[in-house]
Design a protein around this motif. Sequence first.
Motif, short mmCIF file in Angstrom:
data_model
loop_
_atom_site.label_atom_id
_atom_site.label_comp_id
_atom_site.label_asym_id
_atom_site.label_seq_id
_atom_site.Cartn_x
_atom_site.Cartn_y
_atom_site.Cartn_z
N CYS A 108 -30.29 -14.91 -71.53
CA CYS A 108 -30.72 -15.84 -72.57
C CYS A 108 -32.10 -15.38 -73.03
O CYS A 108 -33.09 -15.56 -72.31
CB CYS A 108 -30.77 -17.27 -72.04
SG CYS A 108 -29.16 -17.95 -71.58
N ALA A 109 -32.16 -14.75 -74.19
CA ALA A 109 -33.42 -14.25 -74.76
C ALA A 109 -33.83 -15.22 -75.86
O ALA A 109 -33.25 -15.21 -76.95
CB ALA A 109 -33.23 -12.84 -75.32
N ALA A 118 -28.99 -21.37 -68.80
CA ALA A 118 -29.22 -20.21 -67.92
C ALA A 118 -28.92 -20.58 -66.48
O ALA A 118 -28.32 -19.79 -65.74
CB ALA A 118 -30.66 -19.72 -68.08
N ARG A 119 -29.30 -21.78 -66.06
CA ARG A 119 -28.99 -22.20 -64.69
C ARG A 119 -27.49 -22.32 -64.49
O ARG A 119 -26.95 -21.90 -63.45
CB ARG A 119 -29.68 -23.54 -64.39
CG ARG A 119 -31.18 -23.44 -64.24
CD ARG A 119 -31.76 -24.71 -63.64
NE ARG A 119 -31.56 -25.86 -64.53
CZ ARG A 119 -32.43 -26.26 -65.44
NH1 ARG A 119 -33.56 -25.58 -65.63
NH2 ARG A 119 -32.19 -27.32 -66.17
N ALA A 120 -26.78 -22.88 -65.48
CA ALA A 120 -25.33 -23.06 -65.35
C ALA A 120 -24.60 -21.73 -65.30
O ALA A 120 -23.60 -21.58 -64.59
CB ALA A 120 -24.81 -23.90 -66.52
N LEU A 121 -25.10 -20.75 -66.04
CA LEU A 121 -24.45 -19.44 -66.11
C LEU A 121 -24.92 -18.48 -65.03
O LEU A 121 -24.34 -17.40 -64.87
CB LEU A 121 -24.73 -18.80 -67.48
CG LEU A 121 -24.14 -19.49 -68.72
CD1 LEU A 121 -24.66 -18.82 -69.98
CD2 LEU A 121 -22.62 -19.46 -68.69
N GLY A 122 -25.97 -18.84 -64.32
CA GLY A 122 -26.59 -17.88 -63.41
C GLY A 122 -27.21 -16.74 -64.19
O GLY A 122 -27.22 -15.58 -63.73
N ALA A 123 -27.74 -17.05 -65.36
CA ALA A 123 -28.26 -16.03 -66.28
C ALA A 123 -29.76 -15.87 -66.14
O ALA A 123 -30.47 -16.77 -65.66
CB ALA A 123 -27.92 -16.42 -67.72
N ASP A 124 -30.26 -14.73 -66.59
CA ASP A 124 -31.69 -14.53 -66.74
C ASP A 124 -32.14 -15.22 -68.03
O ASP A 124 -31.40 -15.25 -69.02
CB ASP A 124 -32.03 -13.04 -66.84
CG ASP A 124 -31.87 -12.32 -65.52
OD1 ASP A 124 -31.87 -13.00 -64.48
OD2 ASP A 124 -31.72 -11.09 -65.53
N LEU A 125 -33.35 -15.75 -68.02
CA LEU A 125 -33.95 -16.34 -69.20
C LEU A 125 -35.29 -15.67 -69.45
O LEU A 125 -36.15 -15.64 -68.56
CB LEU A 125 -34.16 -17.85 -69.02
CG LEU A 125 -34.95 -18.55 -70.13
CD1 LEU A 125 -34.21 -18.50 -71.46
CD2 LEU A 125 -35.26 -19.99 -69.74
N GLY A 170 -35.35 -26.04 -73.81
CA GLY A 170 -34.84 -26.79 -72.67
C GLY A 170 -33.34 -26.63 -72.49
O GLY A 170 -32.84 -26.56 -71.36
N HIS A 171 -32.60 -26.54 -73.62
CA HIS A 171 -31.16 -26.27 -73.54
C HIS A 171 -30.90 -24.89 -72.97
O HIS A 171 -29.97 -24.69 -72.18
CB HIS A 171 -30.53 -26.40 -74.92
CG HIS A 171 -30.47 -27.79 -75.45
ND1 HIS A 171 -29.91 -28.09 -76.67
CD2 HIS A 171 -30.89 -28.97 -74.92
CE1 HIS A 171 -29.99 -29.39 -76.88
NE2 HIS A 171 -30.58 -29.95 -75.84
N ARG A 188 -15.75 -21.47 -69.43
CA ARG A 188 -15.16 -20.24 -68.90
C ARG A 188 -16.25 -19.23 -68.52
O ARG A 188 -16.13 -18.53 -67.51
CB ARG A 188 -14.20 -19.63 -69.93
CG ARG A 188 -12.96 -20.46 -70.18
CD ARG A 188 -12.00 -19.78 -71.11
NE ARG A 188 -11.43 -18.57 -70.54
CZ ARG A 188 -10.52 -17.80 -71.15
NH1 ARG A 188 -10.10 -18.12 -72.37
NH2 ARG A 188 -10.06 -16.73 -70.57
N LEU A 189 -17.31 -19.17 -69.31
CA LEU A 189 -18.40 -18.25 -68.99
C LEU A 189 -19.11 -18.63 -67.70
O LEU A 189 -19.62 -17.76 -66.98
CB LEU A 189 -19.40 -18.19 -70.15
CG LEU A 189 -18.93 -17.46 -71.41
CD1 LEU A 189 -19.97 -17.59 -72.51
CD2 LEU A 189 -18.64 -15.99 -71.12
N GLU A 190 -19.15 -19.91 -67.40
CA GLU A 190 -19.78 -20.34 -66.16
C GLU A 190 -19.04 -19.80 -64.94
O GLU A 190 -19.64 -19.64 -63.87
CB GLU A 190 -19.84 -21.86 -66.10
CG GLU A 190 -20.85 -22.47 -67.07
CD GLU A 190 -20.84 -23.99 -67.01
OE1 GLU A 190 -20.32 -24.54 -66.03
OE2 GLU A 190 -21.36 -24.61 -67.95
N ARG A 191 -17.75 -19.50 -65.10
CA ARG A 191 -16.96 -18.96 -63.99
C ARG A 191 -16.78 -17.45 -64.09
O ARG A 191 -16.09 -16.85 -63.27
CB ARG A 191 -15.57 -19.63 -63.98
CG ARG A 191 -15.62 -21.15 -63.86
CD ARG A 191 -14.23 -21.73 -63.66
NE ARG A 191 -13.35 -21.46 -64.78
CZ ARG A 191 -13.20 -22.25 -65.84
NH1 ARG A 191 -13.92 -23.38 -65.92
NH2 ARG A 191 -12.38 -21.95 -66.82
N SER A 192 -17.40 -16.84 -65.08
CA SER A 192 -17.20 -15.42 -65.34
C SER A 192 -18.23 -14.57 -64.59
O SER A 192 -19.39 -14.98 -64.43
CB SER A 192 -17.33 -15.15 -66.85
OG SER A 192 -17.41 -13.77 -67.12
#
Length: 294
Positions: A236-237, A254-261, A248-249, A226-230
Amino acid sequence: MTEVWRDPRLGRVRTVELSAGTLAYHDVGNGPVLVFVHGYLVNANLWRALVPLLGDRFRCIAPDWPLGAHRIPLRPDADLSPRGVARMVTELLEALDLTDVTLVGNDSGGAYSQIAAAQRPERLGRLVLNSCETPWCSWPPGPGGFGLLKAAAQYPATHLALYQALRAPATWRWRNTYGWLAKHPIDATVMRSYVRPVLTDRAIRRDGRKAIASVSPRELRPAAERLERSPLPVLCAWAAEERVFPLGHAQRYARALGADLRTIGDSYTYTAEDQPRRTAEVLRDWICATPSAR
């Protein structure tokens, strides 16, 4: 009593009534709201060095979540499954009428935060996942041997027996206690606030046992989908020297969520413990640069 000692830098202690019972929390600072979610067998003291570095710009709310090192036991019938603990997170936001919240979850607190954000995102503006479970992690995590915690928690007697070793401070640095979670030794007063409740208080031990006995990666994966579509912004800190939740996880998530790492050096999972100043910089910079979902 060391069981109830909390660092005064966390701010005034307050309580709030939730459906599961009474929750104690600390509240300090002014500005946009940060709510912290710690993991199993620690309490608000985890954030004691981080909160003072953020309180000049943010309102910091650090509860004692009912995960075995808390002060106030919940009702005996409280739901402490992953979804039950996540519900407590969202109920806290509602009870305090908090909006545009940045939720910061560390260790298993990050898993609970993901479930809360997937279930009830309407009061959240951002989500910070700080060295925690991802969809490719087991829960409890496999590295370090933490799966033994869940196995022992199936029965009260084995749960109690497992923790007797924590009476000896030398065991606090074992890899399956805190040694792979904090790179540097934790202050003894803080450690006693973590371990003594599970050793001395039957009701606190009951709460912690219910929580750890019910965790499962099956509870996290639907939330991650659900977060991947949110549209919720996610950071990701991660500890650069993470031993339990592979970097690596985090990169894959981060790629799946479009998140910053962003990584935090010279630290294991408890970055707020090992590197509070660097953790504060990462949080402050990302929050200030990232528009809220609200």
